[in-house]
Design a protein around this motif. Structure first.
Motif, PDB file in Angstrom:
ATOM      1  N   TRP A   1       0.855  -1.176   0.000  1.00 27.99           N
ATOM      2  CA  TRP A   1       0.000   0.000   0.000  1.00 27.99           C
ATOM      3  C   TRP A   1       0.893   1.230   0.000  1.00 27.99           C
ATOM      4  N   LEU A   2       0.494   2.278  -0.675  1.00 29.11           N
ATOM      5  CA  LEU A   2       1.243   3.535  -0.629  1.00 29.11           C
ATOM      6  C   LEU A   2       0.571   4.451   0.376  1.00 29.11           C
TER       7      LEU A   2
ATOM      8  N   SER B   1       4.417   8.217   1.689  1.00 27.88           N
ATOM      9  CA  SER B   1       5.253   7.475   0.756  1.00 27.88           C
ATOM     10  C   SER B   1       5.814   8.401  -0.323  1.00 27.88           C
ATOM     11  N   ASP B   2       7.096   8.212  -0.629  1.00 32.26           N
ATOM     12  CA  ASP B   2       7.702   8.992  -1.703  1.00 32.26           C
ATOM     13  C   ASP B   2       7.845   8.149  -2.983  1.00 32.26           C
TER      14      ASP B   2
ATOM     15  N   LYS C   1     -10.364  13.444 -10.166  1.00 32.06           N
ATOM     16  CA  LYS C   1      -9.960  14.513  -9.250  1.00 32.06           C
ATOM     17  C   LYS C   1      -9.449  13.928  -7.934  1.00 32.06           C
ATOM     18  N   GLU C   2      -8.565  12.937  -8.085  1.00 36.73           N
ATOM     19  CA  GLU C   2      -7.979  12.255  -6.939  1.00 36.73           C
ATOM     20  C   GLU C   2      -6.468  12.206  -7.095  1.00 36.73           C
ATOM     21  N   ASP C   3      -5.808  12.013  -5.981  1.00 41.41           N
ATOM     22  CA  ASP C   3      -4.363  11.874  -5.961  1.00 41.41           C
ATOM     23  C   ASP C   3      -3.966  10.567  -6.663  1.00 41.41           C
ATOM     24  N   PRO C   4      -2.936  10.586  -7.499  1.00 36.23           N
ATOM     25  CA  PRO C   4      -2.489   9.356  -8.162  1.00 36.23           C
ATOM     26  C   PRO C   4      -2.180   8.221  -7.186  1.00 36.23           C
ATOM     27  N   ARG C   5      -1.692   8.565  -6.009  1.00 32.45           N
ATOM     28  CA  ARG C   5      -1.401   7.546  -4.992  1.00 32.45           C
ATOM     29  C   ARG C   5      -2.666   6.786  -4.600  1.00 32.45           C
TER      30      ARG C   5
ATOM     31  N   ASN D   1      -3.578   2.867  -5.182  1.00 34.80           N
ATOM     32  CA  ASN D   1      -3.995   2.028  -4.052  1.00 34.80           C
ATOM     33  C   ASN D   1      -5.335   1.356  -4.317  1.00 34.80           C
ATOM     34  N   ARG D   2      -6.300   2.123  -4.791  1.00 31.09           N
ATOM     35  CA  ARG D   2      -7.638   1.568  -5.055  1.00 31.09           C
ATOM     36  C   ARG D   2      -7.594   0.524  -6.176  1.00 31.09           C
ATOM     37  N   ALA D   3      -6.775   0.768  -7.185  1.00 26.51           N
ATOM     38  CA  ALA D   3      -6.654  -0.193  -8.281  1.00 26.51           C
ATOM     39  C   ALA D   3      -6.082  -1.519  -7.771  1.00 26.51           C
ATOM     40  N   VAL D   4      -5.091  -1.446  -6.919  1.00 28.79           N
ATOM     41  CA  VAL D   4      -4.509  -2.662  -6.347  1.00 28.79           C
ATOM     42  C   VAL D   4      -5.535  -3.362  -5.457  1.00 28.79           C
ATOM     43  N   GLN D   5      -6.255  -2.588  -4.673  1.00 30.59           N
ATOM     44  CA  GLN D   5      -7.298  -3.170  -3.819  1.00 30.59           C
ATOM     45  C   GLN D   5      -8.349  -3.892  -4.674  1.00 30.59           C
TER      46      GLN D   5
END
Length: 132
Positions: free
Chosen positions: A10-11, A15-16, A54-58, A62-66
């Motif tokens: 998870w990021l 996380s950098d 309109k969301e942060d790429p992080r 994360n949602r895609a991995v979930q």
């Protein structure tokens, strides 16, 4: 792979790690060779999804991995990388759906209701593509 080189699951907010780079390294950890042009497409897909939802790429990564984990792909098709690309394509107009997580949950529900990948995406496209 040492612990410091281990792939994070998870990021988190501190996380950098670049979200596109994280998804690319997840693909590589499955034995898929990601060519430079494919990496560019993944980076563009994350950037496009961030703009559309309109969301942060992080958070999108994360949602895609979930969602990938929830779908538990056996044919290696419904990966996080693929999901980012196709779900952003379903929604062409920013603001037409609450967020990437919402469209991902709808996709998941349609798949679990028995629709195949194409039919689930077609259903979402009818609902969320701009009408122009």
């Amino acid at each position: 792979m040492t612990q410091s080189q281990a792939q994070p699951g998870w990021l988190d907010a501190t996380s950098d790690i670049d979200p596109a780079g994280w998804l690319i390294s997840r693909e590589a950890s499955r034995g898929k060779t990601v060519k430079a042009e494919e990496a560019d497409i993944i980076k563009a897909s994350i950037a496009n999804a961030a703009k559309i939802f309109k969301e942060d790429p992080r958070m999108i990564a994360n949602r895609a991995v979930q969602l990938e984990v929830m779908l538990d792909p056996t044919d290696d098709r419904e990966t996080a990388v693929w999901l980012v690309e196709v779900l952003a394509d379903v929604v062409r107009e920013p603001g037409r759906v609450e967020g990437f997580g919402a469209i991902g949950q709808q996709y998941f529900n349609l798949r679990k209701a028995g629709l195949n990948e194409r039919d689930a995406l077609d259903d979402l496209s009818r609902r969320y593509r701009s009408r122009g």
